[in-house]
Enzyme design. Structure first.
Site, short mmCIF file in Angstrom:
data_model
loop_
_atom_site.label_atom_id
_atom_site.label_comp_id
_atom_site.label_asym_id
_atom_site.label_seq_id
_atom_site.Cartn_x
_atom_site.Cartn_y
_atom_site.Cartn_z
CG ASN A 39 -11.43 -5.63 2.67
OD1 ASN A 39 -11.70 -5.24 1.54
ND2 ASN A 39 -10.20 -5.56 3.16
NE ARG A 88 1.13 -9.79 2.91
CZ ARG A 88 1.16 -8.46 3.02
NH1 ARG A 88 1.36 -7.92 4.21
NH2 ARG A 88 0.99 -7.68 1.98
CG PHE A 122 -11.41 1.05 -0.71
CD1 PHE A 122 -12.14 0.21 0.13
CD2 PHE A 122 -11.42 2.41 -0.45
CE1 PHE A 122 -12.88 0.72 1.19
CE2 PHE A 122 -12.16 2.93 0.60
CZ PHE A 122 -12.89 2.09 1.43
CD GLU A 172 -1.18 -7.60 -2.22
OE1 GLU A 172 -0.84 -8.71 -2.61
OE2 GLU A 172 -1.19 -7.26 -1.03
CB VAL A 174 -0.97 0.00 1.21
CG1 VAL A 174 -1.59 1.37 1.42
CG2 VAL A 174 -2.06 -1.04 0.98
CB THR A 219 -7.10 -2.13 7.07
OG1 THR A 219 -7.02 -1.91 5.65
CG2 THR A 219 -8.48 -2.62 7.44
CG ASP A 270 9.66 0.00 5.14
OD1 ASP A 270 8.50 -0.15 4.70
OD2 ASP A 270 10.20 -0.82 5.91
CB CYS A 274 -6.96 -7.50 2.88
SG CYS A 274 -5.63 -6.31 2.61
CB ALA A 315 -17.22 -21.35 -6.95
N1 LIG Z 1 -2.08 -5.20 0.55
C1 LIG Z 1 -3.28 -4.78 0.17
O1 LIG Z 1 -3.82 -5.19 -0.88
C2 LIG Z 1 -4.03 -3.77 1.00
C3 LIG Z 1 -5.12 -3.10 0.45
C4 LIG Z 1 -5.80 -2.16 1.23
C5 LIG Z 1 -5.39 -1.92 2.54
N2 LIG Z 1 -4.34 -2.61 3.05
C6 LIG Z 1 -3.91 -2.29 4.43
O2 LIG Z 1 -2.80 -1.41 4.35
C7 LIG Z 1 -1.88 -1.68 5.41
C8 LIG Z 1 -0.50 -2.01 4.85
O3 LIG Z 1 -0.62 -3.20 4.11
P1 LIG Z 1 0.57 -3.73 3.16
O4 LIG Z 1 0.03 -4.89 2.42
O5 LIG Z 1 1.15 -2.57 2.42
O6 LIG Z 1 1.61 -4.20 4.28
P2 LIG Z 1 3.14 -4.58 4.07
O7 LIG Z 1 3.45 -5.55 5.15
O8 LIG Z 1 3.38 -4.95 2.65
O9 LIG Z 1 3.92 -3.23 4.32
C9 LIG Z 1 4.05 -2.60 5.58
C10 LIG Z 1 5.38 -1.87 5.58
O10 LIG Z 1 5.46 -1.09 6.79
C11 LIG Z 1 6.81 -1.11 7.22
N3 LIG Z 1 6.90 -0.74 8.64
C12 LIG Z 1 6.50 -1.43 9.72
N4 LIG Z 1 6.78 -0.74 10.84
C13 LIG Z 1 7.36 0.41 10.46
C14 LIG Z 1 7.87 1.54 11.16
N5 LIG Z 1 7.83 1.59 12.49
N6 LIG Z 1 8.39 2.56 10.44
C15 LIG Z 1 8.43 2.50 9.10
N7 LIG Z 1 7.96 1.46 8.37
C16 LIG Z 1 7.44 0.43 9.05
C17 LIG Z 1 7.24 -2.54 6.96
O11 LIG Z 1 8.64 -2.68 6.92
C18 LIG Z 1 6.59 -2.80 5.59
O12 LIG Z 1 7.45 -2.47 4.54
C19 LIG Z 1 -2.52 -2.80 6.24
O13 LIG Z 1 -3.27 -2.24 7.27
C20 LIG Z 1 -3.44 -3.48 5.23
O14 LIG Z 1 -4.53 -4.13 5.86
C21 LIG Z 1 -3.64 -3.52 2.32
#
Ligand SMILES: NC(=O)c1ccc[n+]([C@@H]2O[C@H](COP(=O)([O-])OP(=O)(O)OC[C@H]3O[C@@H](n4cnc5c(N)ncnc54)[C@H](O)[C@@H]3O)[C@@H](O)[C@H]2O)c1
Length: 422
Positions: free
Chosen positions: A201, A320, A145, A148, A6, A116, A25, A253, A245
């Site tokens: 979701n 995941r 929203f 991937e 995200v 989220t 990051d 997520c 299905a």
């Molecule tokens: N992946 C999806 O399709 C999607 C879609 C919508 C919403 N979301 C939500 O968005 C959020 C992020 O999801 P994601 O899939 O990108 O997760 P991810 O695990 O791919 O990325 C999270 C990133 O945050 C970094 N991080 C953690 N702690 C940190 C800190 N203290 N300082 C700096 N960076 C830090 C991690 O190193 C990692 O790179 C979640 O809440 C998820 O539910 C995800």
């Protein structure tokens, strides 16, 4: 804050819209790799967009969270919110980042929760920042929203942008940020915005579990779930999306968000009965592939199974909660020999799935296999040469866990076909 699926897409797309963005990051290798122009995840189109905007000087990458906060008008929190042991969202990373933001505030800023997060997290972030900073700031909920695999298009052409907020100043800033998208924007309070994400979701997951149960009924009564879904989906009140299905939903997520919403309800004193069913159906659905293989082959001990697809869905390398993990572990536990291939998720899979043979192509996977099992509906698998596959295989069984093929097509090629509700 956070350069995952995200955060990286968000930062890159905001820079594409003309904003100046620094993506932060905590993982050094990730930032170093991004600075070299190497994208740590597979997301179509992202590489080009990162290169373009980094070159234009609008997009940079940093490990220095404090420095980034100081320079910014708006700070987006896009860190992970994984499932905790009791099914709730683990807010550890959100709180860590909020503390760091608080320590480095140097004037009015808008802090935006993109992750989220359960209802009430907006207040939690506010309280955390207030521990370190007494000045003015706003906390906004702006759930994401994107999907991937089509993340850039989803971000650039969203169905809606949801903003949960209580201040005029923050609303003005959020409107300015998203104005270039020309998207429909919904403004509401923070709690409602937080809930919109979980409700969306959970509803999509419900649609999947619902059609999976319809498929199971189809299997028993001899109906075809593809036609049933088509007939349902043409009803404008239902819509065709998320009526495929298969062997269950996975990903980073749906599984955790369904659980977290049930937990939010439980904490508020409400028993969210439907969601428990949605989860239970999904858990059982993930065992379907193995049950179908056993029906076709009998004991799986010593049998060679070629698995097509490891990622939880096509066009991503994300594993995941992918059904493939559970299915392959179950196959191994039953003594089967597993060969697998995925167009992009092999590297990610090697870190979590050992004791299987990774193949270069569908045909390598078919070599000597007693059965082929489709677990991800990659386009690459749609156009396979069944004659060639048949010549390579030891057996004649195809278990199609994503209903990628039609029974007619596969049986005409001389195979025994097991779909989901077909
Ligand atoms: N992946 C999806 O399709 C999607 C879609 C919508 C919403 N979301 C939500 O968005 C959020 C992020 O999801 P994601 O899939 O990108 O997760 P991810 O695990 O791919 O990325 C999270 C990133 O945050 C970094 N991080 C953690 N702690 C940190 C800190 N203290 N300082 C700096 N960076 C830090 C991690 O190193 C990692 O790179 C979640 O809440 C998820 O539910 C995800």
């Amino acid at each position: 804050m956070g350069c995952g699926y995200v955060g990286l897409v968000l930062g890159t797309c905001l820079s594409e819209l003309g904003h100046e963005v620094v993506c932060v990051d905590a993982v050094k290798e990730k930032i170093e790799s991004l600075r070299r122009g190497v994208i740590p995840i597979y997301e179509p189109g992202l590489q080009e967009l990162v290169e373009k905007n980094a070159k234009a000087g609008r997009l940079s990458f940093s490990l220095d969270l404090g420095g980034a906060v100081e320079k910014s008008d708006v700070v987006f929190i896009a860190v992970g919110t994984p499932e905790s042991v009791d099914g709730d969202a683990d807010l550890r990373f959100v709180i860590q980042v909020a503390e760091e933001i608080g320590k480095n505030m140097n004037g009015y800023k808008v802090i935006v929760n993109k992750s989220t997060v359960p209802v009430g997290t907006g207040s939690l972030v506010r309280d955390t920042v207030t521990k370190f900073y007494a000045g003015e700031f706003d906390v906004v909920s702006n759930p994401e929203f994107l999907r991937e695999g089509s993340a850039i298009n989803d971000f650039m052409k969203p169905d809606r942008v949801v903003i949960g907020n209580g201040s005029v100043a923050a609303e003005k800033r959020m409107r300015e940020i998203y104005a270039p998208l020309g998207a429909k924007m919904i403004f509401t309070d923070v709690k409602s915005a937080e809930l919109i994400k979980y409700a969306s979701n959970a509803f999509l997951a419900t649609k999947i579990s619902f059609i999976n149960e319809i498929a199971n009924v189809c299997d028993l009564v001899g109906a075809d779930v593809k036609k049933v879904a088509e007939g349902m989906g043409l009803d404008a009140r239902i819509g065709p999306a998320f009526l495929n299905a298969g062997v269950g939903y996975g990903g980073s997520c749906f599984p955790k968000d369904v659980k977290a919403l049930a937990k939010t309800a439980e904490k508020a004193g409400y028993d969210f009965r439907i969601l428990k069913g949605v989860e239970e159906v999904n858990r059982l659905q993930k065992t379907l592939a193995v049950r179908k293989l056993e029906k076709a082959l009998g004991s799986l001990k010593g049998r060679r199974i070629g698995v097509l697809g490891l990622a939880f869905k096509p066009n991503t390398d994300d594993l995941r909660e992918a059904p493939s993990l559970e299915v392959i572990r179950a196959l191994k536990a039953k003594g089967a020999l597993v060969s697998a291939m995925d167009p992009v998720a092999e590297e990610a899979a090697k870190k979590v799935l050992t004791g299987i043979t990774y193949c270069e192509s569908v045909y390598d996977c078919a070599q000597g296999a007693d059965a082929l099992l489709v677990l991800t509906e990659w386009n690459e698998f749609k156009e396979i040469d069944f004659r060639k596959v048949k010549a390579l295989m030891n057996g004649r069984v195809i278990v199609d866990g994503r209903n990628l093929y039609s029974r007619k097509q596969v049986e005409a090629a001389g195979f025994e076909y097991y779909g989901v509700g077909q």
